[in-house]
Design a protein around this motif. Sequence first.
Motif, PDB file in Angstrom:
ATOM      1  N   LEU A  85      47.099  49.582  35.709  1.00  0.00           N
ATOM      2  CA  LEU A  85      45.900  48.743  35.736  1.00  0.00           C
ATOM      3  C   LEU A  85      46.167  47.367  35.138  1.00  0.00           C
ATOM      4  CD1 LEU A  85      42.931  48.559  36.488  1.00  0.00           C
ATOM      5  CD2 LEU A  85      42.347  49.458  34.235  1.00  0.00           C
ATOM      6  N   LEU A  86      46.806  47.319  33.957  1.00  0.00           N
ATOM      7  CA  LEU A  86      47.111  46.033  33.330  1.00  0.00           C
ATOM      8  C   LEU A  86      48.483  45.515  33.769  1.00  0.00           C
ATOM      9  CD1 LEU A  86      45.769  46.606  29.684  1.00  0.00           C
ATOM     10  CD2 LEU A  86      44.616  45.525  31.625  1.00  0.00           C
ATOM     11  N   ALA A  87      49.521  46.295  33.537  1.00  0.00           N
ATOM     12  CA  ALA A  87      50.873  45.888  33.926  1.00  0.00           C
ATOM     13  C   ALA A  87      51.281  46.658  35.166  1.00  0.00           C
ATOM     14  CB  ALA A  87      51.860  46.143  32.788  1.00  0.00           C
ATOM     15  N   GLY A  88      50.854  46.171  36.319  1.00  0.00           N
ATOM     16  CA  GLY A  88      51.194  46.809  37.585  1.00  0.00           C
ATOM     17  C   GLY A  88      52.259  46.011  38.320  1.00  0.00           C
ATOM     18  N   PRO A  89      52.570  46.399  39.542  1.00  0.00           N
ATOM     19  CA  PRO A  89      53.594  45.684  40.325  1.00  0.00           C
ATOM     20  C   PRO A  89      53.319  44.193  40.457  1.00  0.00           C
ATOM     21  CG  PRO A  89      52.994  47.744  41.386  1.00  0.00           C
ATOM     22  CD  PRO A  89      52.025  47.567  40.256  1.00  0.00           C
ATOM     23  N   GLY A  90      52.043  43.830  40.619  1.00  0.00           N
ATOM     24  CA  GLY A  90      51.703  42.416  40.797  1.00  0.00           C
ATOM     25  C   GLY A  90      51.993  41.574  39.572  1.00  0.00           C
ATOM     26  N   PHE A 102      46.321  36.093  34.702  1.00  0.00           N
ATOM     27  CA  PHE A 102      44.938  36.463  34.372  1.00  0.00           C
ATOM     28  C   PHE A 102      44.213  36.983  35.605  1.00  0.00           C
ATOM     29  CE2 PHE A 102      40.416  35.731  33.610  1.00  0.00           C
ATOM     30  CZ  PHE A 102      40.271  36.303  32.354  1.00  0.00           C
ATOM     31  N   ALA A 103      44.484  36.350  36.755  1.00  0.00           N
ATOM     32  CA  ALA A 103      43.849  36.793  38.003  1.00  0.00           C
ATOM     33  C   ALA A 103      44.328  38.182  38.398  1.00  0.00           C
ATOM     34  CB  ALA A 103      44.140  35.793  39.118  1.00  0.00           C
ATOM     35  N   ILE A 104      45.636  38.449  38.214  1.00  0.00           N
ATOM     36  CA  ILE A 104      46.176  39.749  38.614  1.00  0.00           C
ATOM     37  C   ILE A 104      45.710  40.851  37.665  1.00  0.00           C
ATOM     38  CG2 ILE A 104      48.281  41.100  38.952  1.00  0.00           C
ATOM     39  CD1 ILE A 104      49.663  38.395  39.542  1.00  0.00           C
ATOM     40  N   ILE A 105      45.882  40.618  36.365  1.00  0.00           N
ATOM     41  CA  ILE A 105      45.453  41.627  35.386  1.00  0.00           C
ATOM     42  C   ILE A 105      43.940  41.804  35.444  1.00  0.00           C
ATOM     43  CG2 ILE A 105      45.309  42.134  32.912  1.00  0.00           C
ATOM     44  CD1 ILE A 105      48.022  40.792  32.577  1.00  0.00           C
ATOM     45  N   ASN A 106      43.236  40.679  35.636  1.00  0.00           N
ATOM     46  CA  ASN A 106      41.785  40.701  35.852  1.00  0.00           C
ATOM     47  C   ASN A 106      41.060  41.617  34.854  1.00  0.00           C
ATOM     48  OD1 ASN A 106      39.296  40.192  37.024  1.00  0.00           O
ATOM     49  ND2 ASN A 106      39.575  41.668  38.683  1.00  0.00           N
ATOM     50  N   PRO A 107      41.144  41.305  33.556  1.00  0.00           N
ATOM     51  CA  PRO A 107      40.531  42.188  32.562  1.00  0.00           C
ATOM     52  C   PRO A 107      39.014  42.350  32.709  1.00  0.00           C
ATOM     53  CG  PRO A 107      41.210  40.094  31.596  1.00  0.00           C
ATOM     54  CD  PRO A 107      41.790  40.140  32.952  1.00  0.00           C
ATOM     55  N   ILE A 108      38.347  41.307  33.224  1.00  0.00           N
ATOM     56  CA  ILE A 108      36.901  41.429  33.433  1.00  0.00           C
ATOM     57  C   ILE A 108      36.610  42.443  34.531  1.00  0.00           C
ATOM     58  CG2 ILE A 108      34.797  40.204  34.109  1.00  0.00           C
ATOM     59  CD1 ILE A 108      35.971  37.689  32.884  1.00  0.00           C
TER      60      ILE A 108
END
Length: 208
Positions: free
Chosen positions: A123-128, A15-21
Amino acid sequence: MSDVLLFLTVFVALFAIINPIGAVPILISLTDGYSLKERKEVIRRSVYMASGMLFGFMFLGIYIFDILGISLYDFEIAGGLLLFKVGFDMLQGKTSTTKITNTEQQDSADREAIAIAPIGTPLLAGPGSITTAIIYFNGAGIDVVSRLFVVIAVILVLILAFIILRYSLPIFQKIGKTGSIVISRIMGLLLTAIAVSLITTGIIHIFL
């Protein structure tokens, strides 16, 4: 690590990585001038794309490592460094260039293509986020039940991301860009702590 702790760690980390907010202002910028129906379609496709990327690498990533001769512990250290970079950028109130670059944001004029790139990936599914999913799904001592908890955590994060992006306009009106930056910084602090844990674990397993 207990299954509940594993679930919470994966959920918080993803949740922190995807960080949708934190992604809300970017989504609104990229879909400026879109109708409500078009924006909904972009969000739906982007979450589908992100889901495919995360689960695809989560299930197959370990086999790629075997082919390349990379151990999971090597990947934990490299992944931890990457997550630390993402978290550090978030602490500074910036969107990490591992997620989306200025060029990608400027070149996203196609109304359907932006659901795939740059919103779906990176943005959503990136390397992190991909790195996190691979590490926790294939970690040492992970059994079938633990993997199920990881899968559930990933699914819940994606559902939550879809809901937040779906209601991005009212959310942005409530918190504004400043609010999203503050939340991103809090997520960045959590992410850097998780990154340090991954790096430490990887080093311990390699040298002990």
